[in-house]
Design an enzyme around this catalytic site. Structure first.
Site, PDB file in Angstrom:
ATOM      1  N   ALA A 280      -1.106   1.108  -0.529  1.00 35.25           N
ATOM      2  CA  ALA A 280      -1.902   0.751   0.657  1.00 35.25           C
ATOM      3  C   ALA A 280      -1.199  -0.402   1.365  1.00 35.25           C
ATOM      4  O   ALA A 280      -0.265  -0.999   0.830  1.00 35.25           O
ATOM      5  CB  ALA A 280      -3.308   0.327   0.244  1.00 35.25           C
ATOM      6  N   LYS A 281      -1.606  -0.699   2.554  1.00 38.08           N
ATOM      7  CA  LYS A 281      -1.127  -1.887   3.274  1.00 38.08           C
ATOM      8  C   LYS A 281      -2.145  -2.186   4.352  1.00 38.08           C
ATOM      9  O   LYS A 281      -2.850  -1.292   4.824  1.00 38.08           O
ATOM     10  CB  LYS A 281       0.233  -1.590   3.918  1.00 38.08           C
ATOM     11  CG  LYS A 281       1.063  -2.815   4.160  1.00 38.08           C
ATOM     12  CD  LYS A 281       1.750  -3.260   2.889  1.00 38.08           C
ATOM     13  CE  LYS A 281       2.611  -4.462   3.081  1.00 38.08           C
ATOM     14  NZ  LYS A 281       3.378  -4.743   1.855  1.00 38.08           N
ATOM     15  N   GLY A 282      -2.212  -3.452   4.764  1.00 39.38           N
ATOM     16  CA  GLY A 282      -3.159  -3.808   5.817  1.00 39.38           C
ATOM     17  C   GLY A 282      -2.683  -5.029   6.555  1.00 39.38           C
ATOM     18  O   GLY A 282      -1.673  -5.636   6.196  1.00 39.38           O
TER      19      GLY A 282
ATOM     20  N   VAL B 283      -4.608   0.782   5.656  1.00 41.88           N
ATOM     21  CA  VAL B 283      -4.217   2.176   5.420  1.00 41.88           C
ATOM     22  C   VAL B 283      -4.056   2.385   3.928  1.00 41.88           C
ATOM     23  O   VAL B 283      -3.343   1.635   3.259  1.00 41.88           O
ATOM     24  CB  VAL B 283      -2.894   2.520   6.157  1.00 41.88           C
ATOM     25  CG1 VAL B 283      -2.380   3.892   5.732  1.00 41.88           C
ATOM     26  CG2 VAL B 283      -3.098   2.490   7.660  1.00 41.88           C
TER      27      VAL B 283
END
Ligand code: NAD
Length: 416
Positions: A105-107, A60
Site C-alpha cells: 500500500a502507499k498513501g 492505495v
C-alpha cells in the site's frame, strides 16, 4: 526527477515483462495490474491564520492476497494518485519477496510540509487519518513513515485511530516512538540491511570485505548507518555526499570526524583532509562499492559507462534508470536492487507489528539477528535464481516477489 506518469508506466512495464517471463495467466495478470482499492479524500484543515485549506489525500491498497496491506504515508507537493499507485504496487512485490504476510500500500497528502507549522501538520494528520479510518487497521492496512513523515506523525495517527475505536491499538501503524510500541532497531533497519547486502555482495565477488573502498551518495538516515557499519567491518569509506556536494579521500574518511563535522555544519562539504567532489563525480571514482542512498534517477545512461565500482547496492528507491541498468549488466556490475537492498526498513516494521499485536517486545540483539537472517535469506534466494536462469538480480527479485503473489492468487481462486 521523473514524472509520476513515467513512474507509473515503468512499474506497469516492469510487471508486464516479468509476468510474461513467468507466464502468469491473463486473468491473474489483469488483477495484479490493478490496485485492490484506491481512496481519494479531501482533508480540510484549519490553518494557523484562521483560514481553512483543503488538501488532497490518497491511500492505495494494491494487494491483500497474502495479508493486510503495508506501506508509507508521504507529505509532499508531488503526491498524486499515479505516484501512490506505482509505489503501492512495488510494495506488494517487496513484501512478497521478503516472505512477509503483507500486500503493498502507499498513501500521502499533497501539501508542502516545509511551509506548515507543527500544529497544522498535527491537525492535517488527524483529519487525514479520520478520512481513511474505515480502510486502515492492524488486520487491514498498516501505514508507516515515508517522505516528510516521522515517528511523531505515526504517534498522531495511532492516537487518532485509537480514540475512534475506544481503546489503544499500537499495531495500526509502524515506525512509532519506542514508548508507544515502536521497535528497537527500527530507525537503523534500512541502513543496517544495506550494510548486510554490501557484505553479501562482497562475499560473492571478493570473498573478503576488509579494505573494500566504498562511496556513498546521500549521507542521510540510510547512508550514515550503512557508512558506520561498513566502516566497523573494515571497509574504507572513500567518499560521501549529500545535497550540498561530496568529499573524497582515497586513504579513507575518518568517520568520527565526519559525524562531528556534520553535527557542527549540517553538511558533509568542507570536511578537513578531503577533496571536494560533486555528486556526479562520486559515481566515477576509483572504488569497489557504490551505495546510492539519496534520491531516484541518479545512475543514468549518461554516467553508467563511467562507473568503475564492481558492486552497487541501491539504498535509495529507483536510483538506476532502466537504460543504465542495461549498461551496468553489460559491464558485469553486481547490482543489489532496491526492492531487496532497502527492505530492512519494512522488515523491522514487520517485527514492530508482530511485537505490537503480541504485546511482547524483543531485545535489540534479537531484532538484529532476525533482520540479518531475513535479508540474507532473500539475498540467497535471488542469487540462486539469478545464477540458475542467467539473469540479473533485479529481474530475479521481481520474479520471486511477483511469482509468489500470482501463485497465492491462483490458490485462493476468484471470489465469488
Ligand atoms: P534522508 O532524508 O535521511 O537522507 C537523504 C540524503 O540524500 C541526505 O543526505 C540528502 O542531503 C541527500 N540528498 C537529497 N537530495 C540529493 C541530491 N539531489 N543529490 C545528492 N544527495 C541528495 O533520507 P533517507 O531516509 O536516508 O532515505 C534515502 C533513500 O532511501 C530514499 O530514496 C528513500 O526512499 C530510501 N529508503 C529509505 C528508507 C528508510 O527507512 N529511511 C526505507 C526504504 C527506502
Amino acid at each position: 526527477m521523473i514524472s509520476n506518469d513515467i513512474l507509473y508506466e515503468t512499474a506497469l512495464k516492469q510487471f508486464d515483462t516479468v509476468a510474461e517471463i513467468l507466464n502468469i495467466e491473463d486473468g491473474i495478470r489483469e488483477r495484479m495490474r490493478n490496485p485492490k482499492r484506491s481512496l481519494i479524500v479531501s482533508v480540510p484543515v484549519r490553518m494557523d491564520n484562521g483560514k481553512t485549506k483543503v488538501f488532497k489525500g490518497y491511500r492505495v491498497q494494491h494487494d491483500i492476497t497474502l495479508g493486510p496491506s503495508k506501506g508509507g504515508i508521504r507529505y509532499h507537493p508531488n503526491v498524486d494518485l499515479k505516484e501512490v499507485s506505482a509505489l503501492a504496487m512495488l510494495m506488494t512485490w517487496k513484501c512478497a519477496l521478503m516472505h512477509m504476510p503483507y500486500g503493498g500500500a502507499k498513501g500521502g497528502v499533497q501539501c508542502n510540509p516545509e511551509e506548515m507549522s507543527q500544529d497544522e501538520l498535527e491537525r492535517m494528520t488527524r483529519r487525514f487519518t479520520t478520512e481513511i479510518v474505515q480502510i486502515i487497521g492492524p488486520d487491514k492496512d498498516i501505514p508507516a513513515p515515508d517522505l516528510y513523515t516521522n515517528a511523531q506523525t505515526m504517534a498522531w495517527m495511532m492516537d487518532t485511530y485509537s480514540m475512534q475505536q475506544g481503546n489503544t491499538i499500537p499495531g495500526v501503524v509502524t515506525g512509532k516512538p519506542l514508548l508507544l510500541g515502536g521497535s528497537l532497531g527500527r530507525a537503523e533497519g534500512t541502513g543496517r540491511g544495506v550494510a548486510y547486502m554490501v557484505m553479501e555482495a562482497a562475499r560473492v565477488l571478493y570473498k573478503n570485505l576488509r579494505g573494500l573502498r566504498v562511496a556513498i551518495q546521500g549521507l542521510g538516515n540510510v547512508g550514515s548507518v550503512a557508512a558506520r557499519l561498513l566502516n566497523d567491518q573494515g571497509c574504507t569509506i572513500v567518499a560521501v555526499s549529500d545535497i550540498s556536494g561530496g568529499v573524497y579521500n582515497p586513504q579513507g574518511i575518518l568517520l568520527p570526524y565526519l559525524l562531528h563535522h556534520i553535527k557542527e555544519n549540517k553538511h558533509v562539504t568542507g570536511l578537513m583532509d578531503t577533496d571536494a567532489i560533486t555528486n556526479e563525480e562520486l559515481f566515477e571514482l576509483d572504488c569497489d562499492v557504490i551505495v546510492p542512498a539519496a534520491i531516484e534517477g541518479q545512475i543514468t545512461e549518461k554516467n553508467a559507462d563511467e562507473i568503475k565500482a564492481k558492486i552497487i547496492v541501491e539504498g535509495a528507491n529507483g536510483p538506476t534508470t532502466p537504460e543504465a541498468d542495461k549498461i551496468l549488466q553489460d559491464k558485469k556490475v553486481f547490482l543489489v536492487p532496491d526492492i531487496l537492498a532497502n527492505a530492512g526498513g519494512v522488515t523491522v516494521s514487520y517485527f514492530e507489528w508482530v511485537q505490537d499485536i503480541q504485546y511482547y517486545f524483543w531485545s535489540e540483539d534479537d531484532i538484529q539477528k532476525k533482520l540479518k537472517d531475513v535479508m540474507i535469506g532473500a539475498f540467497n534466494r535471488i542469487l540462486a535464481l539469478s545464477n540458475k536462469k542467467g539473469i540479473d538480480m533485479r529481474t530475479a527479485a521481481l520474479m520471486l516477489g511477483i511469482g509468489r503473489v500470482a501463485e497465492a492468487k491462483k490458490m485462493r481462486g476468484l471470489y465469488p
